[in-house]
Structure formats: C-alpha cells, structure tokens
Scaffold this active site. Sequence first.
Site, PDB file in Angstrom:
ATOM      1  N   ARG A 132       0.708  -1.294   0.040  1.00  0.00           N
ATOM      2  CA  ARG A 132      -0.006  -0.252  -0.151  1.00  0.00           C
ATOM      3  C   ARG A 132       0.730   1.327  -0.052  1.00  0.00           C
ATOM      4  O   ARG A 132       0.425   2.191  -0.523  1.00  0.00           O
ATOM      5  CB  ARG A 132      -0.937   0.062   1.220  1.00  0.00           C
ATOM      6  CG  ARG A 132      -2.236  -0.933   1.071  1.00  0.00           C
ATOM      7  CD  ARG A 132      -3.116  -0.975   2.110  1.00  0.00           C
ATOM      8  NE  ARG A 132      -4.049  -1.696   1.628  1.00  0.00           N
ATOM      9  CZ  ARG A 132      -5.108  -2.186   2.501  1.00  0.00           C
ATOM     10  NH1 ARG A 132      -5.270  -1.950   3.794  1.00  0.00           N
ATOM     11  NH2 ARG A 132      -6.124  -2.759   2.127  1.00  0.00           N
ATOM     12  N   GLY A 141      -9.835  -8.876  -2.179  1.00  0.00           N
ATOM     13  CA  GLY A 141      -8.666  -9.426  -1.525  1.00  0.00           C
ATOM     14  C   GLY A 141      -8.200 -10.777  -1.881  1.00  0.00           C
ATOM     15  O   GLY A 141      -7.008 -10.827  -2.112  1.00  0.00           O
ATOM     16  N   GLY A 146     -13.443  -3.646  -0.772  1.00  0.00           N
ATOM     17  CA  GLY A 146     -14.778  -3.243  -0.631  1.00  0.00           C
ATOM     18  C   GLY A 146     -15.116  -2.156  -1.561  1.00  0.00           C
ATOM     19  O   GLY A 146     -16.357  -2.113  -2.070  1.00  0.00           O
ATOM     20  N   LYS A 157     -18.816 -17.038   0.170  1.00  0.00           N
ATOM     21  CA  LYS A 157     -20.335 -16.568   0.479  1.00  0.00           C
ATOM     22  C   LYS A 157     -20.879 -15.594  -0.732  1.00  0.00           C
ATOM     23  O   LYS A 157     -20.359 -14.843  -1.481  1.00  0.00           O
ATOM     24  CB  LYS A 157     -20.307 -15.585   1.622  1.00  0.00           C
ATOM     25  CG  LYS A 157     -19.834 -16.328   2.822  1.00  0.00           C
ATOM     26  CD  LYS A 157     -20.417 -15.447   4.048  1.00  0.00           C
ATOM     27  CE  LYS A 157     -20.269 -16.393   5.109  1.00  0.00           C
ATOM     28  NZ  LYS A 157     -20.799 -15.464   6.545  1.00  0.00           N
TER      29      LYS A 157
HETATM   30  P1  AMP Z   1     -14.539 -14.353  -0.247  1.00  0.00           P
HETATM   31  O1  AMP Z   1     -13.903 -13.136   0.850  1.00  0.00           O
HETATM   32  O2  AMP Z   1     -15.704 -14.197  -0.101  1.00  0.00           O
HETATM   33  O3  AMP Z   1     -14.009 -13.735  -1.644  1.00  0.00           O
HETATM   34  O4  AMP Z   1     -14.241 -15.706   0.058  1.00  0.00           O
HETATM   35  C1  AMP Z   1     -12.831 -16.089   0.214  1.00  0.00           C
HETATM   36  C2  AMP Z   1     -12.565 -17.337   0.779  1.00  0.00           C
HETATM   37  O5  AMP Z   1     -13.360 -18.325   0.327  1.00  0.00           O
HETATM   38  C3  AMP Z   1     -11.269 -18.121   0.859  1.00  0.00           C
HETATM   39  O6  AMP Z   1     -10.359 -17.787   1.797  1.00  0.00           O
HETATM   40  C4  AMP Z   1     -11.278 -19.372   0.242  1.00  0.00           C
HETATM   41  O7  AMP Z   1     -10.521 -20.198   1.245  1.00  0.00           O
HETATM   42  C5  AMP Z   1     -12.961 -19.443   0.864  1.00  0.00           C
HETATM   43  N1  AMP Z   1     -13.429 -20.607  -0.158  1.00  0.00           N
HETATM   44  C6  AMP Z   1     -13.412 -20.874  -1.521  1.00  0.00           C
HETATM   45  N2  AMP Z   1     -13.905 -21.771  -1.944  1.00  0.00           N
HETATM   46  C7  AMP Z   1     -14.518 -22.555  -0.819  1.00  0.00           C
HETATM   47  C8  AMP Z   1     -15.102 -23.754  -0.535  1.00  0.00           C
HETATM   48  N3  AMP Z   1     -15.499 -24.468  -1.728  1.00  0.00           N
HETATM   49  N4  AMP Z   1     -15.533 -23.924   0.677  1.00  0.00           N
HETATM   50  C9  AMP Z   1     -15.171 -23.123   1.524  1.00  0.00           C
HETATM   51  N5  AMP Z   1     -14.397 -22.138   1.522  1.00  0.00           N
HETATM   52  C10 AMP Z   1     -13.977 -21.674   0.319  1.00  0.00           C
END
Ligand code: AMP
Length: 393
Positions: A35, A352, A375, A196
């Site tokens: 950063r 991220g 974000g 999610k």
């Molecule tokens: P996000 O912050 O929503 O982009 O989520 C990123 C996180 O999702 C990473 O730390 C991944 O380890 C997790 N992730 C990706 N695929 C899966 C999965 N199939 N099951 C559980 N966690 C996951």
Amino acid sequence: MKSITDISFSGKKAFIRVDFNVPFNDEGDISDNSRIVAALPTINYILSKGGSCILASHLGRPKGKSMNHTLSKLLPEIEKLLNTKVIFSEDCIGKKAEQLCSQLKEGQVILLENLRFYKEETAADPFFAKQLSALADIYVNDAYGTTHREHASTATIAQFFEHRCPGLLLEKEINGLKKLMNKPSSPVTAIIGGAKVSSKISVMSNMLNVIDNLIIGGGMAYTFIKQNGGRIGDSIFENDRLVDCSQILALAKEKKVNIFLPDDVVASNEFSNDALKQIVDVNNIPDGWQGLDIGPRTAAKFEKVIYNSSTILWNGPMGVFEMPSFEKGTKAIAQAVANSTQKGAFSLIGGGDSVAAIKKFEFQNKVSFISTGGGAMLESLEGKTLPGIKALS
Ligand code: AMP
C-alpha cells in the site's frame, strides 16, 4: 474531474489522502508494504513538480489515541521507499500540525498522525475536515481502498479546496473500472468465486448488464447447485440465499448471459489440507464430504471461456486455495486469465482473496490490472457511486 497533470504543484502544499493501512506480523514489523509502494508514484510526481506533500492516512480501527495504531511506526519504511527524510506530525490537526505544515518547503514530506485518532474522521465531521484542509493548498485523494467510505478526509474535505484531483493510483483504478463497465470489448466474462454468495449477489446482478458470461466457482457455487436440485453433501451453502440464486439465474436468462457452474469438484472428508479427497460430480457429493475446489473437467470448461474472452473480471477464488491440496482450480483460472491477457484481453482482478491468489501463483505481472480496493471495488461493481470519487468532481 481534474487530472493530477492539470494542476500546478510548484510551490504548493498537497494534502494527499493515502491508504497506509498496512498489515503487521507478530513481531510488529510491516508484513506487506504494497500500500505504501502503491502511493509512491503520486508522491514522487508532486515532489518532482516542485510541490510538497502532507501525507494523511488511517491505520486500523483505534478507539481514540492509541500508540498501537500510531503512524510513526511506518516512518522508517516510508523514508526508505521515498529515499528522503519525512517529518512526523504527532497530531493531524491543531497548532502543532499547522506550524509544521506552514514551514514545509518545496520537496519536503510530512506524515500526519492517524486520522482515526479523532472520531470526527469516520463521522465525516465538516469542522474536522476544514481543519485538515487548512494545512494545504491542493487536495489529492490516492486512497482507493477507502473511497467507498464517506469520511472527513476521503469525502467531506474536498469541498474546501479549489484544486482537487485523484492521485495516479486512484486515476488508474477509475480508468480500469471504466474499461470494464463502459462499453467493454466483448465477449465480457466475470469470474466470481469466494466463500459466500451473500457478499456477491449485488455485484452479480449489476454485472449481468455488461457481461456475456458469468463463471461461478468457489464455495458460493454450492448454493446455486443446491438451488438447481443438486446434492451438495456437507459443502458450504447459504439456505437464505437460494431465492437470490434463482433470481440471478432467471435474470441471466433474460439478459442472455451464459452461466457456467462447476460440473465436478474436489471433495474432501474434512476442512483440512491432509484430509482424504476425491473428484466427484458436483450434483452428487456424498454426505460427510465437502467440495473445496473445482475439478479438472470444470477447470478445462472455465479455461476455454476465459481464453475466448476480450474483457475479464475476476473476483474470488475457485476453492480453498490457501491449502495446497485445493489450490489447483484457482491456479488454473489464474493461468487462463494470464494466457487470455497475453492474447490481448483486458483483465481486471479485484477483491482481497483473488489478488492474494494471483500473487501466490506469481501471475501479478501477467494480468492487465489488479485493483487495490476490496470493498471499494465491490461497491463500484455493484454500480454505486463512491463518495470519495464523487467528492473530487
Ligand atoms: P471471499 O472473501 O468471499 O471472496 O472468500 C474467500 C475465501 O473463500 C477464501 O479464503 C477461500 O478459502 C474460501 N473458499 C473458496 N472456496 C471455498 C469452498 N469451496 N469451501 C469453503 N471455503 C471456500
């Protein structure tokens, strides 16, 4: 909106809102200085034009003044990277800060203490913003990661300056997003992954207006699969988002956007790198097993779509890429985005975890643009006007 090159900095003091909210390791050392590195072009540009720089940032979420969150911890690193002495102001407003800033000479740099030592910063307090503005002649915002926040130093302050503009980093972010959102070269593909579905619903529905293909991977894919009647075993899913998924699928059909979901997955009997694993059909994951990566057939299908795209957005990993046993799918997608970019596509990576993934697999120099704001980037993709950008116009 003015560009930094439209403004004369000679003999002027620039208040630069930077994002120096860097992470620290357990020993208290900066674990990632990117950063600070990202802000150097703007600082060096202003210094080279005969200006002086007043650097202002937040660090963490302090409740009042706390030495754990002092920006003075960053001083040696900033001085090393700028290769110049940097003056530290122990307060960001008030007599001391005013005095130091008024004595600032051409080519000099001041770092102000953490803006969030004052609750007025996050409250977007106009009086606080005015006090900050009194320190300088020109306002430059180079903190893309905070442009979605309506805070005193990111938004309120701008109105007190006749001359205001984005810094070089923020300008690059604005241009990157424009390339994606305003008449992008088609086919346009969005690759959306991560844990999610709930955090990406608005992004997906807004992106359906500009894209031709939507690739859905990662943990969020299982809510879609379940919505389609698949058996997902113990895979992560959000029961309260099934309706949203069905709406996204219906909207995609209406807008003639092709949806690509996984066909096969790497399933595991535990959320652990050393657990047992097997490749199974995404619609038939046994109970006690959870999908933690896309499978080889899926990766090949996604790669083909990516390779034939002219504009690509990637947000969110395809699996739990932090564990070597489940990194293959994400790595394959990173490689496909790099290959497509080499062929001439414009690729933007944001959020991220996809940025962390692209760095882990060392493809950061093989994509067109990596966004620095998680974000802020998501809110831009949702179609929102960011307060920090609006304030500059
Ligand atoms: P996000 O912050 O929503 O982009 O989520 C990123 C996180 O999702 C990473 O730390 C991944 O380890 C997790 N992730 C990706 N695929 C899966 C999965 N199939 N099951 C559980 N966690 C996951």
